[in-house]
Design a protein around this motif. Sequence first.
Motif, PDB file in Angstrom:
ATOM      1  N   UNK A 552     -10.062   5.443  -3.881  1.00 39.67           N
ATOM      2  CA  UNK A 552     -11.183   6.259  -2.993  1.00 39.67           C
ATOM      3  C   UNK A 552     -10.258   8.039  -2.855  1.00 39.67           C
ATOM      4  N   UNK A 553      -9.251   7.620  -2.548  1.00 43.34           N
ATOM      5  CA  UNK A 553      -8.510   9.008  -2.003  1.00 43.34           C
ATOM      6  C   UNK A 553      -7.523   9.410  -3.598  1.00 43.34           C
ATOM      7  N   UNK A 554      -7.637   8.997  -4.666  1.00 44.83           N
ATOM      8  CA  UNK A 554      -7.010   9.227  -5.797  1.00 44.83           C
ATOM      9  C   UNK A 554      -7.209  10.644  -6.029  1.00 44.83           C
ATOM     10  N   UNK A 555      -6.224  11.434  -6.292  1.00 47.87           N
ATOM     11  CA  UNK A 555      -6.298  12.747  -6.756  1.00 47.87           C
ATOM     12  C   UNK A 555      -7.052  13.195  -7.891  1.00 47.87           C
ATOM     13  N   UNK A 556      -7.476  12.340  -8.988  1.00 47.29           N
ATOM     14  CA  UNK A 556      -7.858  12.454 -10.025  1.00 47.29           C
ATOM     15  C   UNK A 556      -9.148  11.722 -10.152  1.00 47.29           C
ATOM     16  N   UNK A 557     -10.178  12.310 -10.945  1.00 50.31           N
ATOM     17  CA  UNK A 557     -11.460  12.186 -10.881  1.00 50.31           C
ATOM     18  C   UNK A 557     -11.927  10.693 -11.419  1.00 50.31           C
ATOM     19  N   UNK A 558     -11.184  10.418 -12.583  1.00 45.14           N
ATOM     20  CA  UNK A 558     -11.505   9.154 -13.463  1.00 45.14           C
ATOM     21  C   UNK A 558     -11.400   7.906 -12.425  1.00 45.14           C
ATOM     22  N   UNK A 559     -10.347   7.641 -11.853  1.00 44.80           N
ATOM     23  CA  UNK A 559     -10.149   6.439 -10.992  1.00 44.80           C
ATOM     24  C   UNK A 559     -11.186   6.515  -9.752  1.00 44.80           C
ATOM     25  N   UNK A 560     -11.569   7.658  -9.292  1.00 44.14           N
ATOM     26  CA  UNK A 560     -12.390   7.595  -8.379  1.00 44.14           C
ATOM     27  C   UNK A 560     -13.849   7.398  -8.578  1.00 44.14           C
ATOM     28  N   UNK A 561     -14.273   7.790  -9.713  1.00 44.25           N
ATOM     29  CA  UNK A 561     -15.723   7.480 -10.102  1.00 44.25           C
ATOM     30  C   UNK A 561     -15.754   6.140 -10.534  1.00 44.25           C
ATOM     31  N   UNK A 562     -14.825   5.581 -11.333  1.00 48.20           N
ATOM     32  CA  UNK A 562     -14.587   4.260 -11.651  1.00 48.20           C
ATOM     33  C   UNK A 562     -14.955   3.465 -10.428  1.00 48.20           C
ATOM     34  N   UNK A 563     -14.012   3.744  -9.293  1.00 43.32           N
ATOM     35  CA  UNK A 563     -14.263   2.919  -7.791  1.00 43.32           C
ATOM     36  C   UNK A 563     -15.728   2.728  -7.452  1.00 43.32           C
ATOM     37  N   UNK A 564     -16.271   4.054  -7.687  1.00 47.65           N
ATOM     38  CA  UNK A 564     -17.617   4.310  -7.225  1.00 47.65           C
ATOM     39  C   UNK A 564     -18.547   3.332  -8.122  1.00 47.65           C
ATOM     40  N   UNK A 565     -18.371   3.342  -9.088  1.00 47.85           N
ATOM     41  CA  UNK A 565     -19.145   2.262 -10.274  1.00 47.85           C
ATOM     42  C   UNK A 565     -18.665   0.819  -9.883  1.00 47.85           C
TER      43      UNK A 565
END
Length: 863
Positions: A552-565
């Motif tokens: 959720x607080x990952x600095x990069x976009x890819x892990x963050x949106x994958x978490x959202x999915x």
Amino acid sequence: MQAHRELAQVFGLVMASVAAIGLHESVAQEGDAKDRPGTVQQMRVPAELIPDSPVLSPDQALKSFSLVPGFEIQLVASEPLVQSPVAMEFDPEGRLWVVEMSGYMPNPDGKGEDRKVGSVVTLSDTDGDGTMDSRVVFLGGLQMPRALCLVDDGVLVAEPPNLLFCRDTNGDGISDTREVVDDNYGSQANPEHTANGLMKAMDNWIYSANHDVRYRRHHGTWLKEDTISRGQWGMTQDNSGRLYYNSNSDQLRVDLFPSAYLERNPNAGRLSGASYRTTADQTVWPGRVNPGVNRGYQPQTLRAENHTLATYTAASGPVIYRGAHFPADFLNNGFIPEPSANFIRRNILTEINGTISAENAYFQSEFLTSTDERFRPVNLYNGPDGALYIVDFYRGLIQHRIYLTSYLRKQIEERGLDNPVDCGRIYRVVASGAPMTAFRPLSKNRPAQLVRALGNRNGWVRDAAQRLLVELGDMAPVEAIQSAAVHHSSALSRLHALWTLHGLDALDEATLTQSLIDPDAKVRALAVRMSESFLKSEGAQSSLYSLVMARESDPAFEPKIQLAFSLGELPAAERVPVLTRMMLFGCDNEWLQNAALSSMNGAEEMFLSAIAEERAWNIAHEKRARFIARVSACLLNSKQADRFSSVLDMALALPQSSQLVASAILTGLISPLDRNNKPLIRIQVSTKPDHWLAMAEKNPQLKNVLASVVWSEKTNENASTGSAKVEQAPSVLTPVEQERFDKGKLVYAQLCGACHQPHGRGQEGLAPPLVDSEWVDGSKDRLIRIVLHGLQGPISVNNVEYNMLMPGLAVLDDDQIASALTFVRRSFGHTSTAVSPAEVRKIRDASSDQQDLWTAEQLQKLP
């Protein structure tokens, strides 16, 4: 999806039913109103400016190419060793498997396409000089085969309507067994718009263009899963495993995210992120005049100053370059062939926060052009040596008869482009002076050697090593693969190692624990995705849970949106709090909004209740308000009165300090309107909602919400809101109209369903949806005009703008058009009145002087 299957079965039987519905081979040249009274398909290129187009020998053809500095083109194979090639694949031994689509358009009438003269052949370079010199027909007697994919000890072969798994069991190089994996793989009725591609992606599934099923052979059993239909011809992937494809006039699209996520919430509408258009600029820069394109008579098709094609019209099988032979800045570039204008484009791809954009690498020029009009690059591939491989269909006539205009037919016949039809070449493009990657056969490698090959700089080698390891099913190297997934210096190797473990059913929490904190963002994102099965089965008890939630607080976009999915796979009570925190500051990114909407599925009320009185959510923020409205709209789209009512009551009960959230919720509950300004969505409640009606007298926004609310009472209309009771059931078709509907189902399957899809929801980059389209349910006259004369340019469907080209179908008779339109207006949830042949004849006569395709703007000015 069952309805889709039934329609597709009808589609496969169309050619056998053609005589019964009055469609025959004269359907050729339907593309732009052949012989339409008043139509002038004018030749716009002076004859003296059109060079001859003789059949060039391979050596002569090599001299016709122009490449950017630093590259050269080499011949790999040519006729008679290979004929009419349309697709290829290297096997682990270095042999080249080629699909020969012999039989395609043997003449401008297409007569003889039913002959079984196609083949799958293997080509070998026996003397090591880089040129193929040996040919074995692995499988012959095929009717227009179009794709292949090597799997286990056999090969998938696409011969619509069948997808065959063929094997050589005695080692003579010739197929001796065949299994029908799918008898519903496209159709021969419309070769330009049927299933093809067959690419095995990094996720171990085999994907197709123009087809909505993916395949996987697992422990000797064929698995099939529904997916979205993608593109028109050809399929490729990048180093992250994202799928790329295109359609004839739209050079490159990509699934930015796995499409299954975007289809997960049925009430969220069409969530963007799959079939994403990487560039709006379709301008092209051929190296010769192009009179021989299908709509060359239209003033906008060719440039007036030099008579070259202006924009893509036949974009074909793309490839994302993943080799190590080209200079480093070519890695992950997209290459797209244009066979009608004899060139290959190089696009530089740029990725920012999930969005991939493409731009021509060269100002007003192309990577490779040819002055040979018969050079027809239809598919591109990465090779095991790092070179770029080109499949050249080499022929003059490539437009199928269904869409062949009278203009192009005249060009073909007068300039002798209809013969020969049995040539074909395969080329490779290499970097001048750069060493080629030494290829070593992989099939006899030990598992340990294959694990090391997962770290190869060449994407083809990594793909082949992963495939072989998964197909071998040997668990002995699992520990080495786990080590590679965590410790290999290359992030690309770590990605492949994870997918290899996935394919072997050998993923473990220990490996994913390390991958979730990998230094590479794409590896961390993949680890989140692969953790879903553990979280679903173990929940918060999983050792991965806290590491996944930390993204959720990952600095990069890819892990963050994958978490959202991935949150969508968890119970509502676990996903909603995280989504609430993430989206407070994540609404500025459309992709994060879509991911969250996907994961809301069934938990929208909980989310809206959670944010309703939070102060931070009630601070004015345009995109935040839009996101709240999109969440609320899911309740409207569900058409479930209890869910709709509970959220509406909650919004109306919010205090003044929460009116920003309340207003956004009400905005989402307002139904979009049809072209007659009536709500497209109706919510049926059991009794007259007097309390809402009373409040609506002082709340215009609520009044708009209630316009879609209906109830069963004697009164037909409520004076305060204009709300009407449930509309009457649609009129029953007469026997004559029902017969027309049944005939229209077949016409639609043959000529319309390939683009608009059997389900009518259209296909991004190819055709807009017919479902809920105001153009379908609206004026019959406008709809008839579109079918007769075609449509070009921007058109708005349900407030979404599309910019595509539809050819006219005036060659169909009045009854056939009326039948197709009756089917469309009474299918996909539509209940509009039928169309009669007399109505079609009336418009045909009234618009006989229409010389070009309509635009939406023109049609909207007509009654």
